[in-house]
Design a protein around this motif. Structure first.
Motif, PDB file in Angstrom:
ATOM      1  N   GLY A   1       2.483   1.642  -3.428  1.00 35.21           N
ATOM      2  CA  GLY A   1       1.492   2.105  -4.402  1.00 35.21           C
ATOM      3  C   GLY A   1       1.181   3.582  -4.231  1.00 35.21           C
ATOM      4  N   GLY A   2       1.080   4.031  -2.993  1.00 33.17           N
ATOM      5  CA  GLY A   2       0.815   5.442  -2.735  1.00 33.17           C
ATOM      6  C   GLY A   2       1.939   6.331  -3.222  1.00 33.17           C
ATOM      7  N   LEU A   3       3.175   5.879  -3.028  1.00 30.69           N
ATOM      8  CA  LEU A   3       4.319   6.668  -3.490  1.00 30.69           C
ATOM      9  C   LEU A   3       4.411   6.679  -5.011  1.00 30.69           C
ATOM     10  CD1 LEU A   3       7.024   5.602  -0.882  1.00 30.69           C
ATOM     11  CD2 LEU A   3       5.836   7.788  -1.036  1.00 30.69           C
TER      12      LEU A   3
ATOM     13  N   THR B   1      -0.342  11.458 -10.248  1.00 33.06           N
ATOM     14  CA  THR B   1      -1.553  12.262 -10.076  1.00 33.06           C
ATOM     15  C   THR B   1      -1.212  13.750 -10.115  1.00 33.06           C
ATOM     16  OG1 THR B   1      -2.478  10.520  -8.698  1.00 33.06           O
ATOM     17  CG2 THR B   1      -3.525  12.673  -8.568  1.00 33.06           C
TER      18      THR B   1
ATOM     19  N   VAL C   1       1.724   6.412  -7.143  1.00 33.00           N
ATOM     20  CA  VAL C   1       0.566   7.096  -7.730  1.00 33.00           C
ATOM     21  C   VAL C   1       0.615   8.595  -7.481  1.00 33.00           C
ATOM     22  CG1 VAL C   1      -1.941   7.330  -7.513  1.00 33.00           C
ATOM     23  CG2 VAL C   1      -0.906   5.069  -7.653  1.00 33.00           C
ATOM     24  N   GLN C   2       1.154   9.020  -6.361  1.00 32.15           N
ATOM     25  CA  GLN C   2       1.149  10.436  -5.997  1.00 32.15           C
ATOM     26  C   GLN C   2       1.823  11.325  -7.042  1.00 32.15           C
ATOM     27  OE1 GLN C   2       2.946  11.183  -2.215  1.00 32.15           O
ATOM     28  NE2 GLN C   2       1.792  13.050  -1.886  1.00 32.15           N
TER      29      GLN C   2
ATOM     30  N   THR D   1       0.827  -1.212   0.000  1.00 35.17           N
ATOM     31  CA  THR D   1       0.000   0.000   0.000  1.00 35.17           C
ATOM     32  C   THR D   1       0.857   1.257   0.000  1.00 35.17           C
ATOM     33  OG1 THR D   1      -1.722  -1.186   1.205  1.00 35.17           O
ATOM     34  CG2 THR D   1      -1.827   1.208   1.238  1.00 35.17           C
ATOM     35  N   ALA D   2       1.907   1.268   0.805  1.00 40.02           N
ATOM     36  CA  ALA D   2       2.804   2.432   0.848  1.00 40.02           C
ATOM     37  C   ALA D   2       3.519   2.617  -0.489  1.00 40.02           C
ATOM     38  CB  ALA D   2       3.819   2.270   1.971  1.00 40.02           C
TER      39      ALA D   2
END
Length: 55
Positions: free
Chosen positions: A22-24, A30, A26-27, A19-20
């Motif tokens: 993926g967040g890094l 975006t 995608v940010q 999850t971490a």
């Protein structure tokens, strides 16, 4: 801690890592897609805005 609890703990930690990551990933994508590079335009207050002062 039994074997089942160890497996659940390892699976939870792997999920948090994924999850971490993926967040890094995608940010920045975006932020690039949203057009942050454009300059902001500042405008004055609308004519209908009024300030009421009370004593």
């Amino acid at each position: 801690m039994n074997k089942r609890q160890e497996k659940v703990l390892i699976a939870t930690l792997c999920g948090l890592v994924l999850t971490a990551a993926g967040g890094l990933a995608v940010q920045p994508a975006t932020a690039t897609a949203s057009g942050i590079g454009h300059l902001a335009q500042v405008s004055g207050p609308a004519q209908s805005d009024q300030v009421t002062l009370r004593k």
